[in-house]
Design an enzyme around this catalytic site. Structure first.
Site, mmCIF file in Angstrom:
data_model
loop_
_atom_site.group_PDB
_atom_site.id
_atom_site.type_symbol
_atom_site.label_atom_id
_atom_site.label_comp_id
_atom_site.label_asym_id
_atom_site.label_seq_id
_atom_site.Cartn_x
_atom_site.Cartn_y
_atom_site.Cartn_z
ATOM 1 C CG ASP A 15 43.395 78.956 76.525
ATOM 2 O OD1 ASP A 15 42.662 79.873 76.125
ATOM 3 O OD2 ASP A 15 43.178 78.350 77.582
ATOM 4 C CG HIS A 205 44.692 76.734 81.979
ATOM 5 N ND1 HIS A 205 45.314 76.504 80.770
ATOM 6 C CD2 HIS A 205 43.612 77.506 81.687
ATOM 7 C CE1 HIS A 205 44.633 77.107 79.807
ATOM 8 N NE2 HIS A 205 43.603 77.721 80.335
ATOM 9 C CB CYS A 238 36.953 78.861 76.444
ATOM 10 S SG CYS A 238 35.784 77.630 75.881
ATOM 11 C CG ASN A 247 45.459 81.278 79.154
ATOM 12 O OD1 ASN A 247 45.112 80.370 79.877
ATOM 13 N ND2 ASN A 247 45.071 81.367 77.893
HETATM 14 N N1 COA Z 1 38.741 67.098 65.005
HETATM 15 C C1 COA Z 1 38.331 67.407 63.760
HETATM 16 N N2 COA Z 1 37.082 67.189 63.300
HETATM 17 C C2 COA Z 1 36.234 66.630 64.154
HETATM 18 C C3 COA Z 1 36.583 66.276 65.458
HETATM 19 C C4 COA Z 1 37.896 66.537 65.884
HETATM 20 N N3 COA Z 1 38.309 66.256 67.111
HETATM 21 N N4 COA Z 1 35.537 65.726 66.062
HETATM 22 C C5 COA Z 1 34.520 65.735 65.170
HETATM 23 N N5 COA Z 1 34.948 66.282 64.034
HETATM 24 C C6 COA Z 1 34.166 66.517 62.822
HETATM 25 C C7 COA Z 1 33.353 65.326 62.385
HETATM 26 O O1 COA Z 1 34.096 64.527 61.497
HETATM 27 C C8 COA Z 1 32.166 65.964 61.706
HETATM 28 O O2 COA Z 1 32.544 66.405 60.419
HETATM 29 P P1 COA Z 1 31.481 66.440 59.218
HETATM 30 O O3 COA Z 1 30.415 67.405 59.642
HETATM 31 O O4 COA Z 1 32.297 66.931 58.075
HETATM 32 O O5 COA Z 1 30.995 65.032 59.113
HETATM 33 C C9 COA Z 1 31.931 67.219 62.533
HETATM 34 O O6 COA Z 1 33.188 67.522 63.127
HETATM 35 C C10 COA Z 1 30.853 67.053 63.584
HETATM 36 O O7 COA Z 1 31.141 65.872 64.310
HETATM 37 P P2 COA Z 1 30.369 65.505 65.668
HETATM 38 O O8 COA Z 1 30.961 64.289 66.258
HETATM 39 O O9 COA Z 1 28.879 65.515 65.384
HETATM 40 O O10 COA Z 1 30.761 66.692 66.584
HETATM 41 P P3 COA Z 1 29.854 67.739 67.300
HETATM 42 O O11 COA Z 1 29.237 68.651 66.307
HETATM 43 O O12 COA Z 1 28.977 67.038 68.283
HETATM 44 O O13 COA Z 1 30.956 68.565 68.097
HETATM 45 C C11 COA Z 1 33.108 68.418 69.169
HETATM 46 C C12 COA Z 1 31.668 67.971 69.163
HETATM 47 C C13 COA Z 1 33.723 67.947 70.474
HETATM 48 C C14 COA Z 1 33.842 67.812 68.005
HETATM 49 C C15 COA Z 1 33.167 69.970 69.037
HETATM 50 O O14 COA Z 1 32.234 70.526 69.922
HETATM 51 C C16 COA Z 1 34.533 70.509 69.326
HETATM 52 O O15 COA Z 1 35.467 70.331 68.564
HETATM 53 N N6 COA Z 1 34.687 71.238 70.466
HETATM 54 C C17 COA Z 1 35.951 71.778 70.837
HETATM 55 C C18 COA Z 1 35.721 72.963 71.684
HETATM 56 C C19 COA Z 1 36.994 73.626 72.079
HETATM 57 O O16 COA Z 1 38.039 73.464 71.482
HETATM 58 N N7 COA Z 1 36.884 74.454 73.135
HETATM 59 C C20 COA Z 1 37.994 75.212 73.605
HETATM 60 C C21 COA Z 1 39.006 74.412 74.296
HETATM 61 S S1 COA Z 1 38.537 73.954 75.911
HETATM 62 ZN ZN ZN Z 2 42.043 78.409 79.098
#
Ligand code: COA
Ligand code: ZN
Length: 302
Positions: A15, A205, A238, A247
């Site tokens: 975080d 948290h 975030c 945090n």
């Molecule tokens: N780890 C690494 N790469 C990932 C992944 C993961 N968990 N999930 C998806 N990807 C990659 C895919 O392989 C794809 O790669 P490419 O463009 O090279 O083909 C790309 O990311 C997009 O994939 P997709 O399934 O279409 O994801 P998205 O664009 O709809 O995004 C999440 C969805 C969930 C992956 C993204 O929003 C995310 O990682 N969010 C995390 C937010 C976060 O950490 N917030 C703070 C903490 S609460």
């Molecule tokens: Zn947090």
């Protein structure tokens, strides 16, 4: 009577770091984690397996995890995952514990993980089915309020917990994602959750946006939570939840509860050194901790 224990669960490497704009070299991340381990912390969220397009800071998730598993085989190391893809990658790396995140607020969930509630819960059910031997915690984001939807009612929180409980979740982390909680709200929500789900584990948290991090975190302890998430230096936030500050700071919280006679098993001085190392090496962090700013030559911290 033995002192009451509080388990400090360090989330700074996830975080805290995720909100730092400059890329933190992997070896600096590992040095911070090493300092945390030396201070006595046993449970650490070492990274997150998320899309590097969403959070570039976490692009070294695999390297950080592999190094930590090798160095600290006996510690409780875990990661955050937003989807099945991330869960698979984390388990392949060797982790035995994951935290999956869903927001109570539909709007924040869609902004954070680009999923509806139905999609997020469906993927969580798949992860639970695929990995019966992996401990799966659920981060209940925006439990105490949402930057887009405002107040979140107790009924919504409880319905959300029930939905997760029904598919097998037994470990919840109640998250004040942007720091909207206050002690009475903590008492209401935490009290209700603990009374309703006595067979579940709960963590708290809190973000310190309004300088209520310590009091909100401690209020949860007084309500009966003994697993507390904090971040070194008070880093955190975030990128998909505008308005959040860091945090509750690990060193500030540990300082207080150690002095109150709680048993955290964590050494404050080692923590403070680690926080200062972090601040000296990562200049763009949004530090909300207080002790790192105290000039010890002028003010005694003891
Ligand atoms: N780890 C690494 N790469 C990932 C992944 C993961 N968990 N999930 C998806 N990807 C990659 C895919 O392989 C794809 O790669 P490419 O463009 O090279 O083909 C790309 O990311 C997009 O994939 P997709 O399934 O279409 O994801 P998205 O664009 O709809 O995004 C999440 C969805 C969930 C992956 C993204 O929003 C995310 O990682 N969010 C995390 C937010 C976060 O950490 N917030 C703070 C903490 S609460
Ligand atoms: Zn947090």
């Amino acid at each position: 009577m033995a002192p009451k224990k509080i388990e400090i669960i360090e989330v700074g490497p996830r975080d805290g770091f995720q909100n730092v704009p400059e890329f933190i070299p992997t070896d600096v991340k590992l040095k911070v984690i090493d300092g945390l381990v030396k201070s006595g912390i046993k449970s650490i969220q070492v990274t997150s397996f998320v899309s590097p397009k969403a959070i570039a800071q976490m692009k070294d998730a695999k390297d950080v995890t592999t190094a930590c598993l090798e160095r600290y085989p006996d510690l409780q190391l875990f990661t955050l995952v937003p989807n099945l893809y991330g869960a698979k990658a984390a388990v392949e790396c060797g982790l035995k514990e994951l935290t999956y995140v869903i927001s109570v607020s539909d709007t924040h969930n869609e902004k954070n993980v680009k999923r509806t509630h139905d999609q997020s819960f469906e993927e969580l059910a798949q992860i639970l089915e695929l990995y019966p031997d992996i401990k799966i915690n659920l981060d209940v984001a925006t439990t105490f309020g949402c930057p887009f939807e405002g107040d979140i009612s107790l009924e919504r929180v409880m319905a959300f917990l029930q939905r997760a409980y029904n598919i097998g979740i037994r470990s919840f982390n109640l998250c004040d994602t942007v720091g909207l909680a206050h002690p009475e709200l903590i008492k209401e929500v935490v009290g209700s959750a603990l009374r309703t789900y006595q067979d579940c584990e709960f963590q708290i948290h809190i973000h310190d946006t309004r300088n209520m991090g310590i009091i909100n975190t401690f209020t949860a302890v007084e309500c009966g939570i003994d697993k507390v998430q904090t971040a070194i230096g008070g880093l955190g936030g975030c990128p998909f939840a505008p308005g959040a500050s860091g945090n509750t700071s690990t060193e500030d919280f540990v300082y207080m509860v150690n002095r109150m006679g709680y048993d955290t098993g964590v050494d404050f001085d080692t923590l403070l050194q680690t926080a200062k190392y972090l601040k000296d090496n990562v200049s763009s962090g949004n530090y909300s901790g207080h002790h790192i700013f105290i000039d010890k030559t002028k003010v005694s911290t003891q």
